[in-house]
Design a protein around this motif. Sequence first.
Motif, PDB file in Angstrom:
ATOM      1  N   GLU A  22      62.821 -28.594 -88.180  1.00 34.48           N
ATOM      2  CA  GLU A  22      61.512 -28.036 -87.863  1.00 34.48           C
ATOM      3  C   GLU A  22      60.494 -28.503 -88.901  1.00 34.48           C
ATOM      4  OE1 GLU A  22      60.611 -26.419 -85.223  1.00 34.48           O
ATOM      5  OE2 GLU A  22      62.646 -26.303 -84.390  1.00 34.48           O
ATOM      6  N   PRO A  23      59.336 -28.981 -88.454  1.00 32.32           N
ATOM      7  CA  PRO A  23      58.301 -29.412 -89.413  1.00 32.32           C
ATOM      8  C   PRO A  23      57.629 -28.228 -90.070  1.00 32.32           C
ATOM      9  CG  PRO A  23      57.481 -29.588 -87.152  1.00 32.32           C
ATOM     10  CD  PRO A  23      58.928 -29.202 -87.053  1.00 32.32           C
ATOM     11  N   ILE A  24      57.273 -28.388 -91.323  1.00 31.67           N
ATOM     12  CA  ILE A  24      56.515 -27.369 -92.045  1.00 31.67           C
ATOM     13  C   ILE A  24      55.138 -27.940 -92.360  1.00 31.67           C
ATOM     14  CG2 ILE A  24      58.561 -26.233 -92.962  1.00 31.67           C
ATOM     15  CD1 ILE A  24      58.142 -27.699 -95.593  1.00 31.67           C
ATOM     16  N   ASN A  25      54.439 -27.350 -93.280  1.00 36.43           N
ATOM     17  CA  ASN A  25      53.062 -27.728 -93.591  1.00 36.43           C
ATOM     18  C   ASN A  25      52.931 -29.222 -93.881  1.00 36.43           C
ATOM     19  OD1 ASN A  25      50.291 -27.198 -94.186  1.00 36.43           O
ATOM     20  ND2 ASN A  25      50.789 -27.359 -96.364  1.00 36.43           N
ATOM     21  N   VAL A  65      58.253 -40.921 -80.887  1.00 44.12           N
ATOM     22  CA  VAL A  65      57.111 -40.163 -80.387  1.00 44.12           C
ATOM     23  C   VAL A  65      57.016 -38.837 -81.133  1.00 44.12           C
ATOM     24  CG1 VAL A  65      56.078 -39.079 -78.359  1.00 44.12           C
ATOM     25  CG2 VAL A  65      57.349 -41.216 -78.107  1.00 44.12           C
ATOM     26  N   ILE A  66      55.814 -38.500 -81.601  1.00 41.09           N
ATOM     27  CA  ILE A  66      55.602 -37.211 -82.256  1.00 41.09           C
ATOM     28  C   ILE A  66      55.774 -36.110 -81.215  1.00 41.09           C
ATOM     29  CG2 ILE A  66      53.962 -35.734 -83.457  1.00 41.09           C
ATOM     30  CD1 ILE A  66      52.686 -38.251 -84.623  1.00 41.09           C
ATOM     31  N   GLU A  67      56.706 -35.192 -81.510  1.00 43.10           N
ATOM     32  CA  GLU A  67      57.046 -34.143 -80.552  1.00 43.10           C
ATOM     33  C   GLU A  67      56.554 -32.772 -80.981  1.00 43.10           C
ATOM     34  OE1 GLU A  67      61.139 -33.557 -78.396  1.00 43.10           O
ATOM     35  OE2 GLU A  67      61.100 -32.266 -80.173  1.00 43.10           O
ATOM     36  N   ALA A  68      56.499 -32.524 -82.287  1.00 41.89           N
ATOM     37  CA  ALA A  68      56.084 -31.216 -82.785  1.00 41.89           C
ATOM     38  C   ALA A  68      55.376 -31.400 -84.117  1.00 41.89           C
ATOM     39  CB  ALA A  68      57.294 -30.292 -82.948  1.00 41.89           C
ATOM     40  N   ILE A  69      54.512 -30.452 -84.460  1.00 47.42           N
ATOM     41  CA  ILE A  69      53.721 -30.543 -85.685  1.00 47.42           C
ATOM     42  C   ILE A  69      53.889 -29.288 -86.515  1.00 47.42           C
ATOM     43  CG2 ILE A  69      52.013 -32.084 -84.664  1.00 47.42           C
ATOM     44  CD1 ILE A  69      50.184 -29.588 -84.365  1.00 47.42           C
ATOM     45  N   GLY A  70      53.696 -29.447 -87.822  1.00 46.64           N
ATOM     46  CA  GLY A  70      53.683 -28.310 -88.720  1.00 46.64           C
ATOM     47  C   GLY A  70      52.270 -27.835 -88.971  1.00 46.64           C
ATOM     48  N   GLU A  71      52.159 -26.819 -89.796  1.00 44.21           N
ATOM     49  CA  GLU A  71      50.850 -26.259 -90.125  1.00 44.21           C
ATOM     50  C   GLU A  71      49.961 -27.301 -90.787  1.00 44.21           C
ATOM     51  OE1 GLU A  71      49.077 -22.536 -92.797  1.00 44.21           O
ATOM     52  OE2 GLU A  71      51.232 -22.737 -92.438  1.00 44.21           O
ATOM     53  N   GLY A  72      48.689 -27.301 -90.393  1.00 43.93           N
ATOM     54  CA  GLY A  72      47.722 -28.209 -90.993  1.00 43.93           C
ATOM     55  C   GLY A  72      47.673 -29.588 -90.370  1.00 43.93           C
ATOM     56  N   VAL A  73      48.414 -29.813 -89.310  1.00 44.60           N
ATOM     57  CA  VAL A  73      48.440 -31.112 -88.643  1.00 44.60           C
ATOM     58  C   VAL A  73      47.766 -30.973 -87.276  1.00 44.60           C
ATOM     59  CG1 VAL A  73      49.881 -32.973 -87.750  1.00 44.60           C
ATOM     60  CG2 VAL A  73      50.563 -31.750 -89.820  1.00 44.60           C
ATOM     61  N   SER A  74      46.934 -31.940 -86.925  1.00 39.54           N
ATOM     62  CA  SER A  74      46.191 -31.886 -85.672  1.00 39.54           C
ATOM     63  C   SER A  74      47.114 -31.951 -84.462  1.00 39.54           C
ATOM     64  CB  SER A  74      45.189 -33.047 -85.606  1.00 39.54           C
ATOM     65  OG  SER A  74      44.583 -33.127 -84.323  1.00 39.54           O
TER      66      SER A  74
END
Length: 331
Positions: A22-25, A65-74
Amino acid sequence: MKALIITDQSEPVEIVEKPIPEPINGQVRVKLKAAALNRRDQWIRQGMYPNIQFGKVLGSDGAGVIEAIGEGVSESLVGKEVIINPNVNWGSDPKAQASDYSVLGMPTHGTFAEYIVVEVDRLQDKPEHLNWSEAAALPLAGLTAYRALFHHGAASAGKIVLISGVGGGVAQFAFQFALAAGCNVYVTSGSKEKMQKCISMGAKGAYSYREEAWFKKVQKETDGFDVVIDSAGGNQINDFIKIMKPAGRIVFYGATNGTPEKLDMFRMFWNQITLQGSTMGNDQEFEAMVAFVNEHQIKPVVDSERPFDQIISAFDEMKAGKQFGKLVLEF
């Protein structure tokens, strides 16, 4: 998810199941479409790399491919096709890496997995003219070749350049980049097939390093080289010194043949020759490398593609050293 880790078992690499990260900040999760092997991966597998950490996911090259983003990412980045910069903590000095610098894929979890989480600033848009396998083949070897050839080698149009051991991934990129820059490019190889392949791609000449006095042919057929790009080191460094033009540059990014038994320093200082070490490249050079590939529509040479489940066979093929081009895994 499936991932290849380094182990302390009889088979030092193993495909295992791991949780999807899981991505974080400041991070994103990339669903990988393809990943590519480098010799670094095989050296880790053979226990020939410093500070090996078991349980880490190997792999430095990947595209997806970018699938999910963490906090602070567009959120606008979700769905973007990207390649991954394998640098980890290059540092603020563009001339050399920081003391805590490392390469993606041990100690940081790498690309031999279905998913990877990375800092968002590690990503570049995938070149549109490349398919997934070609894009995955580009990052590590492309960056290493770019810095060696242009930063340290100062190669430019009209320069006479020798790429030694052209069967290797970095050497192939250096060969393609030098051609694209308008250099007059020569190669060495231990394989007649690889030599012929390079001639067909635009090399001015090819020499077998298995011939004891190969450099004497060079002396008869050329006026010498402005730049030599080498990965092996060893006693052949003195052969290069003999065939350099005055103020020539020998750039090496590896030393698989070890150190020379002696070094012809007399010829070096009289002819103003530079012997320069190089490794990977800084983040600005990664951006410049990708821009260069886009500008010249360069396509990495891919030897073979196979499903990720067959990655061990790719390691075995790399160890045999018969491939010409990158070995790519598809997800």
